[in-house]
Design a protein around this motif. Structure first.
Motif, PDB file in Angstrom:
ATOM      1  N   LEU A   1       0.836  -1.213   0.000  1.00  0.00           N
ATOM      2  CA  LEU A   1       0.000   0.000   0.000  1.00  0.00           C
ATOM      3  C   LEU A   1       0.869   1.260   0.000  1.00  0.00           C
ATOM      4  O   LEU A   1       0.592   2.217  -0.727  1.00  0.00           O
ATOM      5  CB  LEU A   1      -0.931  -0.025   1.213  1.00  0.00           C
ATOM      6  CG  LEU A   1      -2.036   1.036   1.235  1.00  0.00           C
ATOM      7  CD1 LEU A   1      -2.940   0.933  -0.002  1.00  0.00           C
ATOM      8  CD2 LEU A   1      -2.881   0.905   2.507  1.00  0.00           C
ATOM      9  N   ALA A   2       1.920   1.245   0.788  1.00  0.00           N
ATOM     10  CA  ALA A   2       2.780   2.435   0.844  1.00  0.00           C
ATOM     11  C   ALA A   2       3.542   2.637  -0.458  1.00  0.00           C
ATOM     12  O   ALA A   2       3.886   3.767  -0.811  1.00  0.00           O
ATOM     13  CB  ALA A   2       3.770   2.310   2.003  1.00  0.00           C
ATOM     14  N   SER A   3       3.774   1.547  -1.155  1.00  0.00           N
ATOM     15  CA  SER A   3       4.526   1.661  -2.412  1.00  0.00           C
ATOM     16  C   SER A   3       3.615   1.936  -3.597  1.00  0.00           C
ATOM     17  O   SER A   3       4.103   2.097  -4.718  1.00  0.00           O
ATOM     18  CB  SER A   3       5.310   0.367  -2.674  1.00  0.00           C
ATOM     19  OG  SER A   3       6.124   0.042  -1.578  1.00  0.00           O
TER      20      SER A   3
ATOM     21  N   PHE B   1       3.648 -11.124  14.838  1.00  0.00           N
ATOM     22  CA  PHE B   1       3.109 -10.300  13.767  1.00  0.00           C
ATOM     23  C   PHE B   1       3.316  -8.841  14.200  1.00  0.00           C
ATOM     24  O   PHE B   1       3.771  -8.568  15.306  1.00  0.00           O
ATOM     25  CB  PHE B   1       1.601 -10.560  13.581  1.00  0.00           C
ATOM     26  CG  PHE B   1       1.287 -11.724  12.688  1.00  0.00           C
ATOM     27  CD1 PHE B   1       1.570 -13.014  13.083  1.00  0.00           C
ATOM     28  CD2 PHE B   1       0.676 -11.537  11.445  1.00  0.00           C
ATOM     29  CE1 PHE B   1       1.274 -14.098  12.267  1.00  0.00           C
ATOM     30  CE2 PHE B   1       0.387 -12.607  10.627  1.00  0.00           C
ATOM     31  CZ  PHE B   1       0.685 -13.896  11.026  1.00  0.00           C
ATOM     32  N   ALA B   2       2.925  -7.925  13.340  1.00  0.00           N
ATOM     33  CA  ALA B   2       3.060  -6.518  13.711  1.00  0.00           C
ATOM     34  C   ALA B   2       1.932  -6.143  14.674  1.00  0.00           C
ATOM     35  O   ALA B   2       0.753  -6.290  14.351  1.00  0.00           O
ATOM     36  CB  ALA B   2       2.990  -5.643  12.470  1.00  0.00           C
ATOM     37  N   LEU B   3       2.324  -5.673  15.871  1.00  0.00           N
ATOM     38  CA  LEU B   3       1.313  -5.069  16.744  1.00  0.00           C
ATOM     39  C   LEU B   3       0.893  -3.766  16.059  1.00  0.00           C
ATOM     40  O   LEU B   3      -0.281  -3.413  16.011  1.00  0.00           O
ATOM     41  CB  LEU B   3       1.912  -4.792  18.126  1.00  0.00           C
ATOM     42  CG  LEU B   3       0.970  -4.240  19.171  1.00  0.00           C
ATOM     43  CD1 LEU B   3      -0.066  -5.270  19.580  1.00  0.00           C
ATOM     44  CD2 LEU B   3       1.754  -3.802  20.403  1.00  0.00           C
ATOM     45  N   THR B   4       1.900  -3.124  15.532  1.00  0.00           N
ATOM     46  CA  THR B   4       1.708  -2.018  14.586  1.00  0.00           C
ATOM     47  C   THR B   4       2.960  -1.971  13.729  1.00  0.00           C
ATOM     48  O   THR B   4       4.067  -2.163  14.228  1.00  0.00           O
ATOM     49  CB  THR B   4       1.525  -0.677  15.319  1.00  0.00           C
ATOM     50  OG1 THR B   4       0.284  -0.722  16.025  1.00  0.00           O
ATOM     51  CG2 THR B   4       1.486   0.498  14.342  1.00  0.00           C
ATOM     52  N   GLY B   5       2.753  -1.738  12.435  1.00  0.00           N
ATOM     53  CA  GLY B   5       3.897  -1.570  11.542  1.00  0.00           C
ATOM     54  C   GLY B   5       3.618  -0.388  10.624  1.00  0.00           C
ATOM     55  O   GLY B   5       2.475  -0.198  10.190  1.00  0.00           O
ATOM     56  N   VAL B   6       4.632   0.401  10.364  1.00  0.00           N
ATOM     57  CA  VAL B   6       4.448   1.568   9.496  1.00  0.00           C
ATOM     58  C   VAL B   6       5.483   1.518   8.374  1.00  0.00           C
ATOM     59  O   VAL B   6       6.685   1.386   8.638  1.00  0.00           O
ATOM     60  CB  VAL B   6       4.599   2.880  10.289  1.00  0.00           C
ATOM     61  CG1 VAL B   6       4.473   4.079   9.346  1.00  0.00           C
ATOM     62  CG2 VAL B   6       3.562   2.960  11.400  1.00  0.00           C
ATOM     63  N   PHE B   7       4.995   1.619   7.160  1.00  0.00           N
ATOM     64  CA  PHE B   7       5.878   1.659   5.993  1.00  0.00           C
ATOM     65  C   PHE B   7       5.793   3.054   5.393  1.00  0.00           C
ATOM     66  O   PHE B   7       4.716   3.514   5.030  1.00  0.00           O
ATOM     67  CB  PHE B   7       5.457   0.609   4.965  1.00  0.00           C
ATOM     68  CG  PHE B   7       6.542   0.248   3.987  1.00  0.00           C
ATOM     69  CD1 PHE B   7       7.169  -0.984   4.042  1.00  0.00           C
ATOM     70  CD2 PHE B   7       6.936   1.146   2.991  1.00  0.00           C
ATOM     71  CE1 PHE B   7       8.172  -1.328   3.139  1.00  0.00           C
ATOM     72  CE2 PHE B   7       7.941   0.813   2.085  1.00  0.00           C
ATOM     73  CZ  PHE B   7       8.565  -0.426   2.156  1.00  0.00           C
TER      74      PHE B   7
ATOM     75  N   LYS C   1       4.010  -5.751  -8.555  1.00  0.00           N
ATOM     76  CA  LYS C   1       4.967  -4.784  -9.115  1.00  0.00           C
ATOM     77  C   LYS C   1       5.124  -3.616  -8.147  1.00  0.00           C
ATOM     78  O   LYS C   1       4.144  -2.947  -7.810  1.00  0.00           O
ATOM     79  CB  LYS C   1       4.466  -4.283 -10.464  1.00  0.00           C
ATOM     80  CG  LYS C   1       4.491  -5.376 -11.534  1.00  0.00           C
ATOM     81  CD  LYS C   1       4.413  -4.782 -12.932  1.00  0.00           C
ATOM     82  CE  LYS C   1       2.980  -4.760 -13.429  1.00  0.00           C
ATOM     83  NZ  LYS C   1       2.841  -4.431 -14.849  1.00  0.00           N
ATOM     84  N   PHE C   2       6.341  -3.425  -7.691  1.00  0.00           N
ATOM     85  CA  PHE C   2       6.623  -2.333  -6.749  1.00  0.00           C
ATOM     86  C   PHE C   2       7.412  -1.240  -7.457  1.00  0.00           C
ATOM     87  O   PHE C   2       8.542  -1.485  -7.900  1.00  0.00           O
ATOM     88  CB  PHE C   2       7.489  -2.837  -5.590  1.00  0.00           C
ATOM     89  CG  PHE C   2       6.779  -3.715  -4.610  1.00  0.00           C
ATOM     90  CD1 PHE C   2       6.137  -3.168  -3.502  1.00  0.00           C
ATOM     91  CD2 PHE C   2       6.768  -5.091  -4.780  1.00  0.00           C
ATOM     92  CE1 PHE C   2       5.498  -3.997  -2.570  1.00  0.00           C
ATOM     93  CE2 PHE C   2       6.122  -5.911  -3.858  1.00  0.00           C
ATOM     94  CZ  PHE C   2       5.484  -5.366  -2.756  1.00  0.00           C
ATOM     95  N   PRO C   3       6.863  -0.024  -7.549  1.00  0.00           N
ATOM     96  CA  PRO C   3       7.697   1.075  -7.990  1.00  0.00           C
ATOM     97  C   PRO C   3       8.716   1.393  -6.891  1.00  0.00           C
ATOM     98  O   PRO C   3       8.331   1.487  -5.712  1.00  0.00           O
ATOM     99  CB  PRO C   3       6.712   2.246  -8.170  1.00  0.00           C
ATOM    100  CG  PRO C   3       5.430   1.808  -7.583  1.00  0.00           C
ATOM    101  CD  PRO C   3       5.487   0.363  -7.202  1.00  0.00           C
ATOM    102  N   VAL C   4       9.977   1.479  -7.248  1.00  0.00           N
ATOM    103  CA  VAL C   4      10.998   1.670  -6.218  1.00  0.00           C
ATOM    104  C   VAL C   4      11.039   3.147  -5.803  1.00  0.00           C
ATOM    105  O   VAL C   4      11.191   4.020  -6.656  1.00  0.00           O
ATOM    106  CB  VAL C   4      12.384   1.219  -6.735  1.00  0.00           C
ATOM    107  CG1 VAL C   4      13.453   1.469  -5.669  1.00  0.00           C
ATOM    108  CG2 VAL C   4      12.336  -0.265  -7.099  1.00  0.00           C
TER     109      VAL C   4
END
Lengths: 160, 788, 260
Positions: free
Chosen positions: C123-125, C179-185, C160-163
């Motif tokens: 999602l962030a990418s 797992f992530a309790l919380t993870g932020v990208f 497909k990830f745009p870099v």
């Protein structure tokens, strides 16, 4: 269905249903009870084996998925003459096991680590053991054993 | 001294089989014609159980037989091994503990029916076809709510949910209250000792077998004490005499207390195998273990310490609610009373103590002993409260402790809570721990942490425990329904090798290595000439098993007594062989000599003579060389120590990192330092787990929220530091032949308060005035406390 | 678990055909599916293994795009996605070594566990989820916890990830499951910054748009210091309160930016 795999260098076959887990197949069909089952959510790692050279949890893989694969278990880890291999010997030397139940998984995980990273740091070792739970040792002597197996100096932290 | 005698860090011989996959655990046992059982377990916490309809399940593929509570009408309930008397002199309320739910469901996980089938999957398929007719009732989960007027009752036939209201020492109560009125300072702390699940890595397993030809039953089970299971199950549940019942506990993958108790599944497999006349096997899944293994801890306490103007402790009083769960597990009532109340003096001279414990039934899994059992709960209260007290008074927490220590010259020391400590030197372990933890360098380290944005703290805790349970006479007066001796048979073979059959049971402790070290030391032979047999009622004398750090102190002492008998007899034989007086015979390095002469015979010559008695005084000495001893300890042993924990707290996330952990223990004499240190590492690992990770939690409806490793946080390698251990401060036990005290539980007892004290130190040093945080100190809880 | 038929096709076409059977399900690494089946919470008639399809496995980089085959295990992404270091680092910290050798990116995205790591990266990418029949933008793909735009029988063949110019993933682990309790990208692109959060919300992975706006103007941890995260949408459970997770979202976002 019939499943065939090379286990510890020997071709072995047995019957499996679709749902037969690799761990069940090893323990019940092939009688290799060194691989242990300590949980049902894929976290404890007591069932760790190598499939095609990669460390996996045999309780979270179907036997059918390993059809034709090379599988290594704890029973095949000793030297050809039956003596303990370097990792096993280090576990004994450094008291890296108590009840022994998690031990097969720990040894298999350690073997995988040292293959990828022959001189791991203490932090590398602890990170690599994320999926192997031990309830007896507090991990202290497991970490020491793996450091020793890698030929590195073992920190003196105990009054010994 | 032989190279593998007492004091040597002999490598463990049992490791060879464990490291090569050749261990033989109960689940590795498969018998011909074996069937599998799946238990249908309750998924609600409290309900009236109206009917269990198995008709359609019965006809499913592979099903051999389905059992319900009706099948157990002629069978006894699971017995409770300890009766506590309340403060009014009345016996505790003791409900029946049935094999399967009778009329009511009382906790999630209680067995409703059992399907025995050709395969486990077929049994599970059929269990899904069983129709359970029930009416859900309001669940009682919170202990204080359970004690309120009008609370729903877990057991309708009891007067309330209160199992007992125990006061100790009741006669002292008025004097304690008076001391509080006169106190210069009183510190009060309310805290929770969180419910835990023991989680040995090997889940429980039971395999029942029956031999119709001689009407005998065999149970293979994951037990810490096979004889206790044989006694309880045979005598109280199934009515099988001991000579027709064999219980085998082979390699057992950890116990930590939860494998002491007699469980319904063991009785079921034994019973069903006899009914069906085929072996019946049950292997617990981890998910099943969470709702069927006895849980540990779960106390809610209020503790108060009174001090005089010079900071001397003058009195102590505690009020504890102790959760029993829905039924009384085997030793449950003893944990909050005789394993907790009698330890409330800790390492201190406090002259007046009163302990109140209310044991409460709730709709939760039964709670019983878990590593430390009662002593961690006592230590946690005391060491947390003293730390709070030091902060309130503005004094050094180590020095406040030191000032109030029982001093070395005061031993033996009778506490106001009924026990007599035989030996100890608390100053020595405190000094040793302060030195090893480099406490003088702490301020510099804290400053360094601050530069990196971290809050550093240091926490100290002392502990005392009572181990080596226990003098049978004493515990009998206190309500134990069993003796707590231990047994050993030392069998010397004709060519000199020795087999020791012990009632102690190793499930990780290394008896196969350490017990031979003792024998080797006594006789002067190589430890490799000694083999240990344990875990099978068919070939070991009646024993009480392994728990309460008792194996070496009690089981080892029994072995020493039996070996002494063997040596005495061997000396008589040697005297005959050398035509000397028995009183002149000495045994050293495996040689019998006549003192003052150069005459000698080897150990092997004497043992051979015992079994080939040609030149032998048969009119005076029996052939053979085998002796049994039962050892009943004169007192508990009292290991003690000081633990220091150093942590960093991440202010942004509340995450605690344990940087250093130092344990200075006094275990008395040490047989195998390597193994003793390993026991401390493991205990500290579990204690750190309790203090910052593990939490067995129920919701208000009695659903288990932490029902798998997805939610029950087991300590991983990355959670723990290297642990500095020291056992050089040794005040040997005065009343057992080895001078040993026991080391299995110390780590789990001393570490939780050390860690919590360290976190609170980190917070308070850095501007967060926080009095207390309940365990586990999860990041969320720590962050919340900092941001209130 | 319930029994099923196991098949292992060697092409996407065969797999799609096999999945047409009622109650057939794809099996990738199985690291979530198998434990679920052990609890009898899932009853497929047939499991179609995707691990025998060579074209679904592997990492390739072309121009400013990294493409990862749907059945590529995390360990391979960790080792081979060097063109997108933050993504490789994320993969190297999922689960444990054994899980990373089996679990796949396609499996993770198809499952869309609200605490999984990959959804945050995708999602962030602004990644594109490629299936056997179409391409789906990440913004359209994630539709709430355990819910995605995938149709029945549709499988992820690649991602497909745009870099980005810079990126970092901060994972704060739930202490039990890891797992992530919380993870932020956080991913910084020429046209702006994207911030995706996993583990925290009742709605699954989400974009923290206020932070994106602030960071697009000033890419520094200070830029978000005045923002607050609404706790009312956050998960509250045994491991952390909603307020705590809201705090983590902000703290981890700041740390991710600082680490970029």
């Amino acid at each position: 269905m019939k499943v065939t795999m090379t286990v510890n260098g020997k071709s072995m076959s047995g019957d499996a249903e679709g749902r037969t887990l690799l761990s069940t197949f090893l323990r019940e069909e092939l009688g290799l009870t060194g691989t242990h089952i300590g949980c049902d959510t894929s976290q404890c790692g007591a069932c760790t084996v190598h499939v095609n050279g990669k460390q996996v949890k045999s309780c979270t893989m179907f036997a059918a998925e390993a059809d034709g694969a090379e599988v290594a278990t704890i029973e095949g880890q000793a030297n050809a003459d039956g003596s303990l291999n370097v990792i096993q010997q280090a576990f004994q030397d450094h008291h890296g096991l108590q009840c022994g139940f998690c031990t097969p998984g720990m040894v298999m995980a350690a073997a995988s680590l040292l293959e990828q990273n022959p001189k791991p740091t203490e932090a590398d070792i602890r990170h690599h053991l994320e999926g192997n739970i031990c309830r007896c040792t507090g991990y202290h002597n497991i970490v020491k054993a793996i450091l020793a197996a890698s030929g590195q100096e073992v920190p003196a932290v105990a009054a010994e | 001294m032989p190279k593998d005698g007492i004091g040597a860090s002999t490598k463990r011989r049992e490791d060879i089989r464990f490291l090569t996959g050749k261990g033989r655990y109960t689940d590795d046992i498969n018998l011909n014609g074996q069937l599998y059982v799946h238990f249908l377990r309750a998924d609600v916490a409290h309900a009236t159980l109206n009917a269990v309809d198995t008709a359609s399940a019965q006809d499913m593929q592979g099903v051999v037989r389905i059992f319900t509570a009706k099948d157990f009408e002629a069978v006894g309930g699971l017995p409770c091994g300890w009766q506590v008397t309340d403060k009014h002199g009345n016996p505790m309320q003791e409900p029946k503990h049935p094999i399967m739910a009778e009329g009511k469901i009382r906790h999630v996980g209680e067995i409703i029916a059992a399907v025995v089938a050709d395969s486990l999957e077929e049994a599970r398929d059929a269990a899904e076809a069983i129709v359970v007719d029930y009416d859900e009732l309001p669940a009682v989960i919170d202990m204080k709510a359970a004690c309120a007027d009008g609370a729903p009752k877990v057991h309708d036939d009891l007067t309330s949910n209160l199992c007992y209201d125990w006061g100790f020492v009741e006669e002292n109560k008025a004097a304690v209250d008076e001391a509080f009125e006169k106190a210069a300072h009183v510190t009060t702390l309310e805290l929770v000792n969180n419910r835990l699940v023991a989680n040995p890595m090997e889940p429980r397993v039971a395999v029942g077998d029956y031999a119709p030809h001689d009407d005998s039953s065999t149970l293979y089970t994951t037990s810490q004490n096979p004889h206790v299971i044989r006694l309880l199950m045979g005598a109280f549940v199934l009515g099988i005499p001991e000579h027709k019942l064999r219980v085998v506990a082979p390699d057992v993958g950890g116990g930590f207390g939860t494998k002491i108790f007699h469980y319904a599944e063991e009785a079921f497999c034994t019973f069903a195998a006899k009914q069906i006349k085929r072996p019946v096997k049950w292997t617990s899944s981890r998910s099943e273990a969470f709702m069927s293994d006895a849980h540990g801890r779960d106390h809610v306490s209020k503790i108060q310490i009174a001090l005089d103007a010079d900071n001397n402790f003058t009195a102590l009083r505690t009020d504890t609610y102790a959760n029993m769960g829905a039924y009384l597990s085997t030793f449950a009532p003893s944990v909050p009373t005789w394993l907790h109340g009698v330890l409330m003096a800790g390492n201190y001279r406090t002259p007046l103590i009163y302990v109140n414990v209310k044991a409460v039934f709730t709709n939760t899994v039964p709670v019983d002993a878990y590593r430390g059992a009662g002593r961690p709960e006592a230590t946690y209260q005391l060491e947390r409260c003293i730390d709070k007290c030091a902060r309130e008074l503005g004094v050094d927490p180590a020095e406040l402790r030191r000032q109030n220590f029982i001093t070395p010259d005061q031993f033996p020391y009778a506490t106001p809570v009924a026990v007599e400590y035989d030996t100890g030197n608390y100053h020595a372990t405190l000094d040793k721990a302060l030195e090893l933890a480099d406490v003088t360098g702490f301020d510099a380290r804290a400053a360094e942490s601050k530069k990196n944005g971290k809050l550093r703290g240091l926490g100290i805790a002392n502990y005392i425990e009572a181990c080596g349970i226990a003098p049978s006479n004493l515990v009998g007066q206190l309500g134990a329904r069993a003796g707590l001796y231990e047994s050993a048979t030392v069998r010397v073979n004709a060519t000199g090798g020795i087999v020791v059959m012990t009632g102690s049971h190793s499930h990780g402790q290394g008896h196969e290595t350490t017990f031979p070290q003792v024998i080797a030391d006594m006789i002067g032979i190589d430890a490799s000439q000694v083999e240990i047999v344990h875990g099978d009622t068919a070939n070991t004398p009646m024993g009480m098993g392994t728990y309460g750090s008792r194996s070496l102190a009690v089981g080892g002492s029994a072995m020493v007594r039996a070996a002494e008998k063997v040596i005495n007899k061997a000396k008589k034989i040697a005297a005959h062989l050398m035509e000397a007086s028995e009183g002149d015979i000495e045994l050293k390095d495996g040689q019998f000599t006549v003192s003052g002469t150069d005459k000698s015979v080897a150990w092997g010559d004497v043992t051979l003579a015992a079994y080939v008695p040609h030149n032998y005084p048969l009119d005076q000495i029996e052939p053979g060389l085998e002796e049994t001893a039962f050892y009943d300890p004169a007192n508990f042993t009292y290991p003690s120590g000081t633990y220091i924990c150093e942590v960093e707290v991440d202010e942004g996330t509340g995450k605690v990192e344990v940087l250093n952990f130092t344990a200075a223990d006094d275990f008395g004499n040490v047989v195998n330092p390597m193994i003793v240190e390993g026991q401390v590492h493991g205990g500290v690992g579990q204690g750190i787990g309790q203090a910052m990770l593990e939490n067995c939690a129920y919701d208000a409806d009695g659903q288990l929220l932490s029902a798998s490793y997805m939610d029950y946080a087991m300590p991983r390698a990355s959670d723990l530091p290297m642990i500095t251990v020291d056992h050089s401060c040794q005040t040997p036990c005065t009343h057992n032949p080895l001078g040993v005290k026991g080391c299995g539980e110390a780590g789990a007892i001393g570490s939780p308060p050390a860690l919590v004290n360290a976190v609170l130190d980190a917070l308070n040093r850095n501007g967060h005035a926080v009095d207390h945080i309940d365990m586990p100190l999860s990041p969320s809880r720590v962050w919340t406390a900092m941001n209130q | 678990m319930y029994n099923f038929e196991f098949v292992k096709p060697s092409s996407v076409e065969e797999a799609i055909a096999a999945l047409k059977e009622e109650d057939a399900q794809p099996l990738s690494g199985g690291q979530t599916l198998i434990p679920t089946m052990k609890q009898r919470l899932n009853q497929p008639s047939k499991l179609v293994s995707l691990l025998g399809i060579a074209e679904l496995n592997g990492v390739s980089a072309e121009g400013s795009t990294v493409t990862i085959g749907g059945a590529t295990p995390h360990a391979v992404v960790a080792a081979d996605a060097s063109a997108y270091p933050a993504l490789a680092a994320l993969a190297s910290n999922i689960g444990d070594p054994a899980v990373r050798n089996r679990g796949t990116i396609g499996g993770s995205l198809a499952n869309n566990d609200p605490a999984a790591c990959y959804p945050a990266a995708a999602l962030a990418s602004g990644a594109t989820i490629v299936t056997n029949s179409r391409e789906i933008a990440a913004d359209d793909y994630f539709q709430g916890m355990f819910t995605t735009a995938l149709d029945e029988g549709e499988i992820i063949t690649g991602v497909k990830f745009p870099v980005p110019e810079a990126a970092n993933y901060q994972k704060f682990e739930q202490p039990a499951s890891r797992f992530a309790l919380t993870g932020v990208f956080v991913a910084k692109y020429a046209d702006g910054v994207r911030v995706a959060v996993t583990g925290a919300s009742n709605d699954g992975v989400f974009r923290w748009t206020e932070a994106e706006e602030a960071l697009s103007g000033n890419f520094s941890a200070d830029a978000i210091s005045g923002l607050t995260v609404d706790a009312s949408d956050m998960i509250s459970d045994l491991h952390g309160t909603a307020e705590y997770r809201a705090n983590l979202v902000k703290v981890l976002t700041g740390r991710a930016v600082a680490a970029c």
